[in-house]
Design a protein around this motif. Structure first.
Motif, PDB file in Angstrom:
ATOM      1  N   SER A  70      -0.382   6.074  24.460  1.00  0.00           N
ATOM      2  CA  SER A  70      -1.091   4.733  25.004  1.00  0.00           C
ATOM      3  C   SER A  70      -1.163   3.770  23.917  1.00  0.00           C
ATOM      4  O   SER A  70      -1.488   2.615  24.287  1.00  0.00           O
ATOM      5  CB  SER A  70      -2.697   5.254  25.173  1.00  0.00           C
ATOM      6  N   LEU A  71      -0.858   4.241  22.425  1.00  0.00           N
ATOM      7  CA  LEU A  71      -0.850   2.833  21.765  1.00  0.00           C
ATOM      8  C   LEU A  71      -0.177   2.032  22.022  1.00  0.00           C
ATOM      9  O   LEU A  71      -0.297   0.717  21.630  1.00  0.00           O
ATOM     10  CB  LEU A  71      -0.692   3.669  20.179  1.00  0.00           C
ATOM     11  N   GLU A  72       1.181   2.225  22.303  1.00  0.00           N
ATOM     12  CA  GLU A  72       2.192   1.272  22.514  1.00  0.00           C
ATOM     13  C   GLU A  72       2.004  -0.102  23.231  1.00  0.00           C
ATOM     14  O   GLU A  72       2.305  -1.054  22.989  1.00  0.00           O
ATOM     15  CB  GLU A  72       3.532   1.939  23.062  1.00  0.00           C
ATOM     16  N   SER A  73       0.888   0.233  24.503  1.00  0.00           N
ATOM     17  CA  SER A  73       0.838  -0.784  25.047  1.00  0.00           C
ATOM     18  C   SER A  73      -0.488  -1.857  24.538  1.00  0.00           C
ATOM     19  O   SER A  73      -0.706  -3.020  24.950  1.00  0.00           O
ATOM     20  CB  SER A  73       0.082  -0.534  26.449  1.00  0.00           C
ATOM     21  N   MET A  74      -0.859  -1.343  23.361  1.00  0.00           N
ATOM     22  CA  MET A  74      -2.000  -2.048  22.551  1.00  0.00           C
ATOM     23  C   MET A  74      -1.504  -2.599  21.406  1.00  0.00           C
ATOM     24  O   MET A  74      -2.330  -3.084  20.323  1.00  0.00           O
ATOM     25  CB  MET A  74      -3.318  -1.095  22.389  1.00  0.00           C
ATOM     26  N   THR A  75      -0.133  -2.388  21.037  1.00  0.00           N
ATOM     27  CA  THR A  75       0.354  -2.929  19.910  1.00  0.00           C
ATOM     28  C   THR A  75       0.252  -4.350  19.906  1.00  0.00           C
ATOM     29  O   THR A  75       0.483  -5.187  20.634  1.00  0.00           O
ATOM     30  CB  THR A  75       1.760  -2.134  19.449  1.00  0.00           C
ATOM     31  N   GLU A  76       0.823  -4.787  18.302  1.00  0.00           N
ATOM     32  CA  GLU A  76       1.038  -6.313  18.120  1.00  0.00           C
ATOM     33  C   GLU A  76       2.431  -6.118  17.409  1.00  0.00           C
ATOM     34  O   GLU A  76       2.913  -4.981  16.570  1.00  0.00           O
ATOM     35  CB  GLU A  76       0.173  -6.902  17.095  1.00  0.00           C
ATOM     36  N   SER A  77       3.511  -7.177  17.546  1.00  0.00           N
ATOM     37  CA  SER A  77       4.707  -7.491  16.663  1.00  0.00           C
ATOM     38  C   SER A  77       4.152  -7.447  15.552  1.00  0.00           C
ATOM     39  O   SER A  77       3.014  -8.010  15.112  1.00  0.00           O
ATOM     40  CB  SER A  77       5.374  -8.463  17.361  1.00  0.00           C
TER      41      SER A  77
ATOM     42  N   ALA B 136       1.026  -1.056  -0.036  1.00  0.00           N
ATOM     43  CA  ALA B 136       0.033   0.008   0.052  1.00  0.00           C
ATOM     44  C   ALA B 136       0.989   1.184   0.180  1.00  0.00           C
ATOM     45  O   ALA B 136       1.837   1.151   0.423  1.00  0.00           O
ATOM     46  CB  ALA B 136      -0.786  -0.131   1.109  1.00  0.00           C
ATOM     47  N   ALA B 137       0.333   2.240  -0.753  1.00  0.00           N
ATOM     48  CA  ALA B 137       1.278   3.530  -0.530  1.00  0.00           C
ATOM     49  C   ALA B 137       0.583   4.431   0.890  1.00  0.00           C
ATOM     50  O   ALA B 137      -0.245   4.883   0.586  1.00  0.00           O
ATOM     51  CB  ALA B 137       0.816   4.388  -1.805  1.00  0.00           C
ATOM     52  N   VAL B 138       1.654   4.316   1.679  1.00  0.00           N
ATOM     53  CA  VAL B 138       1.310   5.168   2.851  1.00  0.00           C
ATOM     54  C   VAL B 138       2.245   6.258   3.128  1.00  0.00           C
ATOM     55  O   VAL B 138       3.546   5.991   3.238  1.00  0.00           O
ATOM     56  CB  VAL B 138       1.231   3.931   4.196  1.00  0.00           C
ATOM     57  N   TYR B 139       1.789   7.482   3.199  1.00  0.00           N
ATOM     58  CA  TYR B 139       2.630   8.525   3.481  1.00  0.00           C
ATOM     59  C   TYR B 139       2.579   9.240   4.668  1.00  0.00           C
ATOM     60  O   TYR B 139       1.492   9.093   5.547  1.00  0.00           O
ATOM     61  CB  TYR B 139       2.130   9.673   2.309  1.00  0.00           C
ATOM     62  N   ASP B 140       3.545   9.815   5.227  1.00  0.00           N
ATOM     63  CA  ASP B 140       3.630  10.627   6.452  1.00  0.00           C
ATOM     64  C   ASP B 140       2.302  11.367   6.686  1.00  0.00           C
ATOM     65  O   ASP B 140       1.798  11.481   7.803  1.00  0.00           O
ATOM     66  CB  ASP B 140       5.004  10.987   6.719  1.00  0.00           C
ATOM     67  N   GLU B 141       1.844  11.959   5.623  1.00  0.00           N
ATOM     68  CA  GLU B 141       0.812  13.163   5.868  1.00  0.00           C
ATOM     69  C   GLU B 141      -0.657  12.445   6.059  1.00  0.00           C
ATOM     70  O   GLU B 141      -1.388  13.188   6.510  1.00  0.00           O
ATOM     71  CB  GLU B 141       0.670  14.017   4.480  1.00  0.00           C
ATOM     72  N   LEU B 142      -0.416  11.123   5.969  1.00  0.00           N
ATOM     73  CA  LEU B 142      -1.762  10.464   6.384  1.00  0.00           C
ATOM     74  C   LEU B 142      -2.583  10.780   7.653  1.00  0.00           C
ATOM     75  O   LEU B 142      -3.458  11.072   7.854  1.00  0.00           O
ATOM     76  CB  LEU B 142      -1.674   9.097   6.197  1.00  0.00           C
ATOM     77  N   THR B 143      -1.333  11.030   8.775  1.00  0.00           N
ATOM     78  CA  THR B 143      -1.746  11.058  10.074  1.00  0.00           C
ATOM     79  C   THR B 143      -1.796  12.756  10.575  1.00  0.00           C
ATOM     80  O   THR B 143      -2.099  13.050  11.660  1.00  0.00           O
ATOM     81  CB  THR B 143      -0.791  10.493  11.111  1.00  0.00           C
TER      82      THR B 143
ATOM     83  N   ASP C  68       3.726  12.908  18.882  1.00  0.00           N
ATOM     84  CA  ASP C  68       2.649  13.486  19.704  1.00  0.00           C
ATOM     85  C   ASP C  68       2.611  12.387  20.850  1.00  0.00           C
ATOM     86  O   ASP C  68       1.513  11.611  20.804  1.00  0.00           O
ATOM     87  CB  ASP C  68       1.413  13.682  18.902  1.00  0.00           C
ATOM     88  N   PRO C  69       3.402  12.222  21.733  1.00  0.00           N
ATOM     89  CA  PRO C  69       3.314  11.354  22.777  1.00  0.00           C
ATOM     90  C   PRO C  69       2.214  11.207  23.502  1.00  0.00           C
ATOM     91  O   PRO C  69       1.396  10.392  24.056  1.00  0.00           O
ATOM     92  CB  PRO C  69       4.461  11.668  23.692  1.00  0.00           C
TER      93      PRO C  69
ATOM     94  N   ARG D 283       7.297   3.150  11.506  1.00  0.00           N
ATOM     95  CA  ARG D 283       6.420   4.104  11.186  1.00  0.00           C
ATOM     96  C   ARG D 283       5.614   4.277  12.310  1.00  0.00           C
ATOM     97  O   ARG D 283       5.520   5.742  12.889  1.00  0.00           O
ATOM     98  CB  ARG D 283       5.514   3.723  10.215  1.00  0.00           C
ATOM     99  N   LEU D 284       4.619   3.395  13.215  1.00  0.00           N
ATOM    100  CA  LEU D 284       4.162   3.875  14.437  1.00  0.00           C
ATOM    101  C   LEU D 284       5.130   4.525  15.209  1.00  0.00           C
ATOM    102  O   LEU D 284       4.534   5.377  16.150  1.00  0.00           O
ATOM    103  CB  LEU D 284       3.657   2.633  14.989  1.00  0.00           C
ATOM    104  N   LYS D 285       6.551   3.938  15.537  1.00  0.00           N
ATOM    105  CA  LYS D 285       7.122   4.534  16.598  1.00  0.00           C
ATOM    106  C   LYS D 285       7.326   6.112  16.409  1.00  0.00           C
ATOM    107  O   LYS D 285       7.436   6.863  17.474  1.00  0.00           O
ATOM    108  CB  LYS D 285       8.482   3.961  16.582  1.00  0.00           C
TER     109      LYS D 285
END
Length: 300
Positions: free
Chosen positions: A229-236, A112-119, A223-224, A215-217
């Motif tokens: 809170s996402l980090e505790s909900m992540t999957e490898s 997929a084409a995922v760009y930083d500007e998405l978020t 914007d911590p 990317r998620l990191k």
């Protein structure tokens, strides 16, 4: 079309009956993790993407690094540079796999084409128009890869096609381009399963959780307070690959064909835990959402 570069990496002992998998968009992120996990289960894994050297992308990772990691994990990694926006390159990939292996057992449509500007904040018209590329290098490319792989899978009377998706299919996430991509992946699985039914080829869409990728990191670091809170909900990144392997080996796989499944729930079903013994939570628990169920009506 341009030159297509191919590199083979061999890991553990492989039999002639080793399952053959294609994982698209596997330079980094979910694709890389899925490829490595399938390598851990002894698969021959074709790793596709455009990144061949450091600097080809803002994030680290190349197809060669992933193919080497597949080999280290115990599989055979075959790196093939493919620009998934070019249908002819996708066709050439499928032709190559069939010429070299004679079959395709697992196709994971992940590119997929995922760009930083998405978020970035703002409405869709306030963000770059290029975000719509998710429809082309995502939906379009996944359709094309499956289109060209389908005749071989039908002939061999077996196979598993996976579309990687997420809960943005049923609620707002980052804007309409992202949502359309995820909803489209789910719809592809539902409708392609109808056509594949009599050929014993299964098609599923998997809702992956938030993956702790590079990317998620970066998103969390940007914007911590908002994303911490996402980090505790992540999957490898490897987690979904182990789920895919379990699905592939399920004797009742065809009974699930056409469904959109939640990876975390499939992991519970198959007794799979993530790194550190964690059991990722389902979107039903974290977001109070679930995949849409397709009506059984068929009009041809």
């Amino acid at each position: 079309m341009g030159e297509r570069k191919i590199t083979l990496f061999k890991g553990g002992l492989m039999s002639n009956r080793a399952p053959v998998a294609i994982v698209t968009g596997a330079s980094r992120g979910a694709g890389r993790g899925i490829a490595i996990a399938l390598g851990m289960h002894g698969c021959i894994v074709y790793v596709t993407g455009r990144s061949e050297k450091t600097g080809d992308h803002a994030l680290p990772g190349t197809i060669y690094e992933t193919a080497e990691a597949v080999a280290v994990a115990g599989g055979t990694g075959i790196a093939v540079r493919v620009d998934h926006s070019d249908d002819e390159q996708v066709k050439a990939l499928i032709d190559q796999v069939l010429n070299e292996q004679g079959r395709i057992d697992i196709l994971v449509n992940n590119a997929a084409a995922v760009y930083d500007e998405l978020t970035d904040p703002g409405n869709f018209w306030e963000k770059p128009l290029k975000l719509v590329d998710m429809i082309h290098v995502g939906l379009h490319s996944g359709y094309v890869a499956t289109y060209y792989a389908a005749p071989a899978m039908v002939k061999q009377k077996s196979g598993l096609v996976i579309f990687t998706s997420a809960s943005g299919a049923v609620h707002y996430v980052y804007g309409p381009a992202y949502g359309a991509h995820k909803a489209g992946m789910d719809k592809f699985a539902a409708d392609m399963a109808v056509d594949f039914k009599d050929a014993n080829v299964a098609v599923l869409s998997i809702w992956m959780g938030a993956l702790l990728t590079d990317r998620l990191k970066m998103v969390i670091a940007s914007d911590p307070e908002k994303y911490g809170s996402l980090e505790s909900m992540t999957e490898s990144p490897e987690f979904s690959g182990h789920v895919i392997w379990a699905l592939f080996n399920d004797a009742q796989l065809m009974e699930m064909s056409g469904q959109t499944v939640i990876g975390a729930e499939m992991a519970v079903k198959y007794g799979i835990k993530d790194e550190g013994g964690r059991q990722p939570l389902s979107y039903r628990d974290t977001h109070q959402v679930e995949p849409r169920i397709q009506y059984p009506n068929i009009i041809r």
